[in-house]
Design a protein around this motif. Structure first.
Motif, PDB file in Angstrom:
ATOM      1  N   LEU A  22      43.755  53.085  40.967  1.00 43.81           N
ATOM      2  CA  LEU A  22      44.245  51.940  40.198  1.00 43.81           C
ATOM      3  C   LEU A  22      43.242  50.803  40.099  1.00 43.81           C
ATOM      4  CD1 LEU A  22      47.880  51.452  41.531  1.00 43.81           C
ATOM      5  CD2 LEU A  22      47.218  51.810  39.132  1.00 43.81           C
ATOM      6  N   LEU A  23      42.481  50.581  41.162  1.00 45.52           N
ATOM      7  CA  LEU A  23      41.816  49.278  41.311  1.00 45.52           C
ATOM      8  C   LEU A  23      40.297  49.284  41.377  1.00 45.52           C
ATOM      9  CD1 LEU A  23      44.210  47.650  43.929  1.00 45.52           C
ATOM     10  CD2 LEU A  23      44.133  47.206  41.461  1.00 45.52           C
ATOM     11  N   LEU A  24      39.681  50.410  41.729  1.00 44.59           N
ATOM     12  CA  LEU A  24      38.232  50.368  41.945  1.00 44.59           C
ATOM     13  C   LEU A  24      37.513  49.969  40.655  1.00 44.59           C
ATOM     14  CD1 LEU A  24      36.096  50.887  44.172  1.00 44.59           C
ATOM     15  CD2 LEU A  24      35.886  53.210  43.273  1.00 44.59           C
ATOM     16  N   ASP A  25      36.712  48.916  40.735  1.00 44.66           N
ATOM     17  CA  ASP A  25      35.933  48.428  39.586  1.00 44.66           C
ATOM     18  C   ASP A  25      36.798  47.949  38.425  1.00 44.66           C
ATOM     19  OD1 ASP A  25      33.520  49.048  40.891  1.00 44.66           O
ATOM     20  OD2 ASP A  25      33.610  51.129  40.195  1.00 44.66           O
ATOM     21  N   VAL A  26      38.009  47.475  38.726  1.00 44.25           N
ATOM     22  CA  VAL A  26      38.928  47.093  37.660  1.00 44.25           C
ATOM     23  C   VAL A  26      38.603  45.708  37.075  1.00 44.25           C
ATOM     24  CG1 VAL A  26      40.751  45.921  38.953  1.00 44.25           C
ATOM     25  CG2 VAL A  26      41.364  47.450  37.056  1.00 44.25           C
ATOM     26  N   GLY A  27      37.824  44.928  37.774  1.00 40.28           N
ATOM     27  CA  GLY A  27      37.474  43.588  37.301  1.00 40.28           C
ATOM     28  C   GLY A  27      38.429  42.540  37.870  1.00 40.28           C
ATOM     29  N   ASP A  28      37.872  41.346  38.096  1.00 41.61           N
ATOM     30  CA  ASP A  28      38.651  40.299  38.765  1.00 41.61           C
ATOM     31  C   ASP A  28      39.843  39.802  37.958  1.00 41.61           C
ATOM     32  OD1 ASP A  28      37.314  40.291  41.130  1.00 41.61           O
ATOM     33  OD2 ASP A  28      36.208  38.425  40.766  1.00 41.61           O
ATOM     34  N   ASN A  29      39.788  39.944  36.627  1.00 46.66           N
ATOM     35  CA  ASN A  29      40.934  39.438  35.860  1.00 46.66           C
ATOM     36  C   ASN A  29      42.198  40.238  36.178  1.00 46.66           C
ATOM     37  OD1 ASN A  29      39.773  41.635  34.554  1.00 46.66           O
ATOM     38  ND2 ASN A  29      40.225  40.872  32.494  1.00 46.66           N
ATOM     39  N   TRP A  30      42.060  41.489  36.560  1.00 48.95           N
ATOM     40  CA  TRP A  30      43.220  42.263  37.036  1.00 48.95           C
ATOM     41  C   TRP A  30      43.372  42.140  38.546  1.00 48.95           C
ATOM     42  CZ3 TRP A  30      46.347  44.274  33.366  1.00 48.95           C
ATOM     43  CH2 TRP A  30      45.800  44.560  32.105  1.00 48.95           C
ATOM     44  N   ALA A  31      42.273  42.252  39.277  1.00 47.88           N
ATOM     45  CA  ALA A  31      42.355  42.350  40.746  1.00 47.88           C
ATOM     46  C   ALA A  31      42.794  41.048  41.397  1.00 47.88           C
ATOM     47  CB  ALA A  31      41.011  42.787  41.323  1.00 47.88           C
ATOM     48  N   ARG A  32      42.518  39.924  40.742  1.00 46.50           N
ATOM     49  CA  ARG A  32      42.849  38.624  41.336  1.00 46.50           C
ATOM     50  C   ARG A  32      44.068  37.985  40.679  1.00 46.50           C
ATOM     51  NH1 ARG A  32      39.847  37.137  45.975  1.00 46.50           N
ATOM     52  NH2 ARG A  32      37.799  38.124  45.848  1.00 46.50           N
ATOM     53  N   ALA A  33      44.690  38.692  39.755  1.00 47.30           N
ATOM     54  CA  ALA A  33      45.878  38.170  39.069  1.00 47.30           C
ATOM     55  C   ALA A  33      47.071  38.159  40.034  1.00 47.30           C
ATOM     56  CB  ALA A  33      46.195  39.046  37.866  1.00 47.30           C
ATOM     57  N   THR A  34      47.997  37.264  39.807  1.00 46.29           N
ATOM     58  CA  THR A  34      49.203  37.175  40.651  1.00 46.29           C
ATOM     59  C   THR A  34      50.446  37.043  39.765  1.00 46.29           C
ATOM     60  OG1 THR A  34      49.305  34.770  40.770  1.00 46.29           O
ATOM     61  CG2 THR A  34      47.882  35.876  42.389  1.00 46.29           C
TER      62      THR A  34
END
Lengths: 180, 180
Positions: A22-34
Motif C-alpha cells: 500500500l505505502l512503499l514510495d507512495v509519496g508524502d501527500n498520501w503517507a502524511r495525510a490524516t
C-alpha cells in the motif's frame, strides 16, 4: 471463529507485506495525510505498529508467561512513535516493522503454546483480567484495524474529487468522529 | 487533495498486491467469512473488484471518451460475481484480478489524459452528471473502501476471541449495520 495461534501468526505475518504494498514510495501527500487533528496518518500507523512490537504485544505475553504476580501489563503509550520517528522515512519504518514483526513471530512460534498456556492470566491496566489468547487475538485485530484506518485515511483525501459518488462510497464517511 | 491521474493509477496499481498479501492461501474460514447475511466475504470482494474491471470503471471511461450523446453509463450489477465465480478458488480470482487491473492501467496510461479530457461529462444512471476525473477518483476510493471492508470482515471473526478488548478495537464495531 475460535482463536487459533497458528492462524493468528499467519495473519500477523501478512501485515508488513500488506502495508508495503500500500505505502512503499507512495509519496508524502498520501503517507502524511490524516483524517483531521489528532488522528494518525499512514506514516503514524506504521510507527504505532512498531511501538506495538517493541512495547505492547510480545512484552505483555512475556509478563503472562513469566507468571509474575500480579501479571500486570505496563501502560502503553499511543504517541511514543511521534518523537521516536521524527526525521525517519516511511521506507525505513516499513523495513524496521518487518524485521521486528518477523522476530516476534519467530519467538511466538518457538513458544509452541498449549491450550493451557493460552488460558494463562494477565492484568490489563484499564481492562482488568485477560488471557494470553485474548491478548494474541487483540494483536491480530489491532493490525487489521490499522490497515483499515490506513486505507480509510487515503480514501478520504479524494472525498471532494469523487463529486456525486460520496453516498456510494461509505469509507468516505466512516469515523467522521475519530474512534481510536 | 486534488485528483491526479498519475497518482490515481499508482494507487490503483497497488491493490492486487495488497489483496494477495492479505488473502493468498489464507484459508476459507477467513476468505469466506462475512459480517452477516447479504454482506461480502473477502472472496466476494475480489469477485466484485473483477466485475468492476470488466463492467464498470474502464467501460464507463470509454463511454465518456467516445463522446456518445447522452454519455450514459450502463447500470452496474453488484452481484454479478456470485454466479460468475461459483466453484472458483480465491487464488485464481486474485490472479485474474491482477491481470485485468494491469491491462486496464496500461490502457488508462496509454490515453495520456489531458486536464480537458478529465472534465469530459458522463451520466451516471442514478447519480446524474459526473466527470471523467470524478469517475477515476471514485475508482480509487472504491478500491480502498473494499480493502477496508476485507480487513474489517476478517477482524470481526475474532470479536469474541478478544474478550474485554472490544472497546479499544473500533474496527470490531464499524458497520454494525451494513453500509454498502
Amino acid at each position: 471463529m475460535e482463536f487459533d495461534v497458528v492462524h493468528a501468526a499467519d495473519i500477523l505475518g501478512r501485515t508488513p507485506a500488506t502495508l508495503s504494498a500500500l505505502l512503499l514510495d507512495v509519496g508524502d501527500n498520501w503517507a502524511r495525510a490524516t483524517e483531521g487533528a489528532d488522528t494518525f496518518s499512514p506514516f503514524d500507523v506504521v510507527g504505532h505498529l512498531i511501538d506495538g512490537e517493541e512495547t505492547d504485544w510480545i512484552p505483555r505475553a512475556r509478563i503472562i508467561l513469566a507468571g509474575r504476580r500480579p501479571p500486570r501489563f505496563e501502560p502503553y503509550d499511543r504517541f511514543r512513535h511521534r518523537s521516536r520517528n521524527a526525521g525517519r522515512t516511511l521506507g525505513s519504518l516499513l523495513e524496521e516493522f518487518r524485521g521486528l514483526r518477523d522476530a516476534n513471530l519467530q519467538l511466538l512460534r518457538s513458544w509452541d503454546l498449549t491450550p493451557g498456556d493460552l488460558e494463562l492470566p494477565g492484568e490489563h491496566p484499564s481492562l482488568g483480567p485477560v488471557t494470553l489468547a485474548q491478548l494474541l487475538a487483540a494483536w491480530v485485530v489491532h493490525d487489521l484495524g490499522h490497515i483499515a484506518q490506513t486505507v480509510r485515511v487515503m480514501a478520504k483525501q479524494y472525498h471532494a474529487a469523487v463529486g456525486p459518488w460520496v453516498p456510494y462510497l461509505p469509507v468516505l464517511t466512516d469515523h467522521e468522529v475519530p474512534r481510536s
